[in-house]
Design a protein around this motif. Structure first.
Motif, PDB file in Angstrom:
ATOM      1  N   UNK A 126       3.460  38.416  38.795  1.00  0.00           N
ATOM      2  CA  UNK A 126       3.421  39.767  38.245  1.00  0.00           C
ATOM      3  C   UNK A 126       4.463  39.932  37.141  1.00  0.00           C
ATOM      4  N   UNK A 127       5.664  39.374  37.370  1.00  0.00           N
ATOM      5  CA  UNK A 127       6.710  39.475  36.351  1.00  0.00           C
ATOM      6  C   UNK A 127       6.313  38.720  35.084  1.00  0.00           C
ATOM      7  N   UNK A 128       5.699  37.532  35.272  1.00  0.00           N
ATOM      8  CA  UNK A 128       5.263  36.745  34.100  1.00  0.00           C
ATOM      9  C   UNK A 128       4.185  37.499  33.331  1.00  0.00           C
ATOM     10  N   UNK A 142      12.977  36.179  29.930  1.00  0.00           N
ATOM     11  CA  UNK A 142      13.222  34.903  30.602  1.00  0.00           C
ATOM     12  C   UNK A 142      14.189  35.085  31.768  1.00  0.00           C
ATOM     13  N   UNK A 143      15.203  35.899  31.591  1.00  0.00           N
ATOM     14  CA  UNK A 143      16.148  36.161  32.666  1.00  0.00           C
ATOM     15  C   UNK A 143      15.460  36.866  33.837  1.00  0.00           C
ATOM     16  N   UNK A 144      14.596  37.855  33.540  1.00  0.00           N
ATOM     17  CA  UNK A 144      13.884  38.554  34.604  1.00  0.00           C
ATOM     18  C   UNK A 144      12.942  37.609  35.368  1.00  0.00           C
ATOM     19  N   UNK A 145      12.268  36.714  34.642  1.00  0.00           N
ATOM     20  CA  UNK A 145      11.343  35.761  35.289  1.00  0.00           C
ATOM     21  C   UNK A 145      12.112  34.817  36.201  1.00  0.00           C
ATOM     22  N   UNK A 146      13.269  34.330  35.748  1.00  0.00           N
ATOM     23  CA  UNK A 146      14.073  33.433  36.583  1.00  0.00           C
ATOM     24  C   UNK A 146      14.532  34.137  37.866  1.00  0.00           C
ATOM     25  N   UNK A 147      14.907  35.399  37.736  1.00  0.00           N
ATOM     26  CA  UNK A 147      15.331  36.142  38.925  1.00  0.00           C
ATOM     27  C   UNK A 147      14.166  36.307  39.905  1.00  0.00           C
TER      28      UNK A 147
END
Length: 702
Positions: free
Chosen positions: A64-66, A212-217
């Motif tokens: 969903x984040x991606x 990218x930071x949000x996806x990693x989290x």
């Protein structure tokens, strides 16, 4: 956070980042990185309130984040692209409008110039006609009136020309002003376009990093949830497996008892079925004996029918004898026709010799021109190939230098700045020198194809080697049986192409080997080398048979058709070959094939330089060199650049503070010396130092 603070305290008490020694700074960075990794590892093992949520509530958090990030980035890119392209669209619209207006003005100018030229030409003709009337005037007053009229008309003509020239000059001046305005407007559009592009690039870089930071989290949080859920599922599955094993064991014991009961029942049932089958088979034997007696009676009846058919065939043979006598008379009549045709042939041969001599002279002249063109083409092809090779080598050397520089920079960044081991990538393209070469496609020789085709029977398939079996060959244009029939007919009818000595040597061999040797000699005489040439020969024979059908087939009478059908029944294989091409047409077909395909093939073999170079692998070769540094390392470079810039700013501020501190220390030293001089001077009692100056000295010293 406590672990990070402990790592920072250790770094402060141990190696320092502010040290002048390079090795000490590298050790300090490594300690700081190790402390951060340890802190993240302990944080990952901690408890999280979101880990108890079930994944069945909706789609995965990371996906969903991606998807959200992809939609936001796509919208940002589309908005930025639309913002940038609006300028280009507006400029294109202005240019289109300007061109349409310019086309209309040009049309009006051309129309105006044409009208003016037409009117001027009419006035000039009028003036010229009046000049011819001048000698007819005998009275001076009339002559003066004519001259005055001619002068006025000439002045009017010149005035019209000058007026048109002035209008065109005004139009030219207006176009110059418009051109300056257009240049200025284009410059403003380009500046605005560059400004919007730079702003779009900055926004994209910032947004990409945030997403990218949000996806990693989201991936990290999802990983923790999956670990907890999988652990629970594993325990439940193991318990269910133990229960199923116990249940399966009990079921197996029950099935063994049931199978023993079924076996006893089957033994009794099979005995009863055996008795029934035995009675049935004895009944079938009696029935078959009755059918045998009936077949014997049928055989006797068929024998009588065959004797009757023999008598019928004997009568037909007598009729065929009569038909032969009629054919002999017909042959005599055709001989007379043949003699007349021979006389016509001699006349045609004489005429064709004269034409052949003229065509030979033209052929020699054209061949000389052709050889000169070939020589020039070879020269230009060699020059172009050398130029291409030199440019390729020059660009390749420059590319290799840039690749070496990039790899050296990457190695320095990893070893000196990041303190990580560096591994060189695969540089296979560095060993290449000159343009890439692609091997041409290999074909079977004509002899190999003939050997495979001759080995094919009515229901067999030629055996291929392991290398040929590994590659799936393309389907041939003709079936092997068709090719085999054509080649056999060629062996039978083209014996004159084989030397007499070779015929004597082939006599002791078997039929297949003799056919293959004959085909090799025929292929050598016709210059047939590869399998494509054999398929061309087969195709030509089939088309030749269709084009050369004789219209005399309809004149054959009923008796000829009866005799032909009788002969075809006795020779089925010959009739099948005749369906492809008649044996009498083989020599004519060979002559036509040699005239049609020999010269194009010879010219093709003499011009190997005309083939274009295969450049299918060039783009991949240069793309490999361009991407020798992967995208992940470029991102590391960007992150390192931003960190070094911040580090440089800190060092710059510290340098300024050190400079200011040194200046203040120098001032304090000078003031101390001055104060000491005042205090130790012999005449210090006579000097009157103001109290404010003493306070200032004490303040600076403090």
């Amino acid at each position: 956070m406590s672990l990070v603070s402990e790592g920072e305290e250790t770094a402060n008490t141990g190696p320092s980042l502010d040290s002048e020694d390079q090795q000490e700074r590298i050790v300090a960075r490594r300690l700081r990185i190790a402390a951060r990794i340890e802190a993240k590892r302990w944080e990952a093992h901690g408890e999280h309130p979101d880990s108890t949520k079930s994944q069945t509530e909706g789609p995965r958090r990371s996906h969903k984040q991606i998807e959200d990030s992809r939609q936001r980035l796509s919208k940002l890119v589309s908005d930025g692209t639309q913002l940038v392209t609006n300028i280009q669209v507006a400029s294109g619209a202005r240019e289109t409008q300007r061109r349409s207006e310019e086309e209309e003005l040009r049309r009006l100018r051309v129309e105006k110039v044409n009208n003016e030229a037409k009117s001027s030409f009419e006035k000039f003709e009028d003036i010229t006609r009046k000049w011819l009337l001048g000698p007819e005037k005998r009275i001076p007053q009339e002559l003066w009136a004519v001259l005055d009229s001619q002068q006025q008309q000439c002045a009017q003509l010149i005035e019209d020309k000058n007026k048109l020239i002035g209008e065109l000059n005004q139009e030219l001046k207006r176009k110059d002003d418009q051109y300056v305005k257009d240049l200025k407007k284009q410059g403003e559009d380009i500046d605005l376009l560059i400004e919007r592009m730079e702003e779009q690039v900055r926004n994209l870089i910032k947004t990409y990093r945030e997403e990218l930071l949000q996806i990693e989290k989201s991936f990290e949080l999802e990983r923790r949830e999956l670990l907890d859920q999988n652990r629970k599922k594993w325990e439940q599955s193991m318990q269910a497996r133990r229960d199923k094993e116990l249940e399966s064991l009990m079921n197996r014991i029950k099935k063994v008892e049931e199978y023993e009961q079924q076996l006893s029942q089957l033994r009794v049932q099979d005995g009863e079925e055996y008795n029934v089958i035995k009675i049935k088979l004895e009944t079938d034997v009696q029935t078959l004996q009755q059918q045998l007696q009936q077949m014997k009676a049928t055989y006797q009846l068929n024998q009588e029918k065959l004797e009757y058919n023999f008598q019928v065939l004997k009568k037909r043979d007598e009729e065929n004898t009569v038909t032969k006598s009629q054919q002999k008379r017909r042959i005599t009549r055709l001989h007379d026709v043949l003699n007349n045709l021979r006389m016509k042939l001699e006349k045609q041969v004489k005429q064709y010799k004269e034409e052949n001599q003229a065509l030979t002279d033209d052929f020699n002249r054209i061949m000389k021109q052709y050889k000169e063109i070939q020589k020039k083409q070879r020269h230009f092809s060699a020059v172009e190939a050398k130029k291409f090779h030199d440019i390729w080598v020059m660009n390749e050397e420059e590319m290799k230098q840039l690749v070496q520089q990039s790899l050296e920079v990457d190695r320095i960044i990893h070893e000196q700045q990041l303190g990580l081991p560096w591994k060189a990538p695969d540089l296979w393209f560095m060993d290449n020198v000159g343009p890439l070469e692609v091997q041409p496609k290999k074909q079977k020789t004509a002899s190999t194809l003939a050997q495979e085709v001759m080995a094919v029977t009515a229901g067999s398939v030629p055996v291929r080697s392991a290398e040929e079996a590994s590659v799936t060959p393309p389907s041939p244009p003709f079936s092997p049986q068709t090719v085999k029939q054509i080649l056999e007919l060629l062996c039978d009818e083209s014996g004159f192409l084989i030397e007499s000595k070779l015929v004597q040597l082939l006599s002791p061999l078997d039929k297949d080997e003799r056919s293959l040797m004959k085909l090799d000699s025929i292929f050598g005489a016709l210059r047939i080398e590869v399998e494509d040439d054999v398929y061309k020969l087969v195709n030509f024979f089939l088309k030749y048979k269709q084009q050369d059908k004789s219209p005399q087939d309809g004149e054959v009478d009923t008796q000829d058709s009866v005799s032909t059908s009788t002969t075809d029944e006795t020779r089925p294989s010959t009739s099948h070959i005749t369906d492809l091409i008649h044996p009498n047409d083989v020599l004519r077909a060979l002559r036509a094939f040699a005239m049609e395909f020999h010269r194009p093939r010879e010219s093709h073999m003499r011009q190997p330089w005309s083939e274009e170079r295969d450049s299918s692998e060039d783009s991949a070769y240069w793309s490999t060199a361009a991407h020798v540094i992967p995208e992940s390392r470029l991102k590391v470079w960007d992150a390192l650049e931003s960190a070094l810039e911040k580090y440089f700013d800190v060092l710059t501020s510290r340098s300024q503070l050190i400079t200011e501190t040194s200046a203040l220390r120098q001032q304090n030293t000078e003031l101390r010396m001055l104060l000491h001089q005042y205090l130790t001077s012999r005449i210090n009692t006579e000097l009157e130092i103001p109290p404010t100056q003493i306070l200032q000295v004490n303040f600076v010293q403090t």
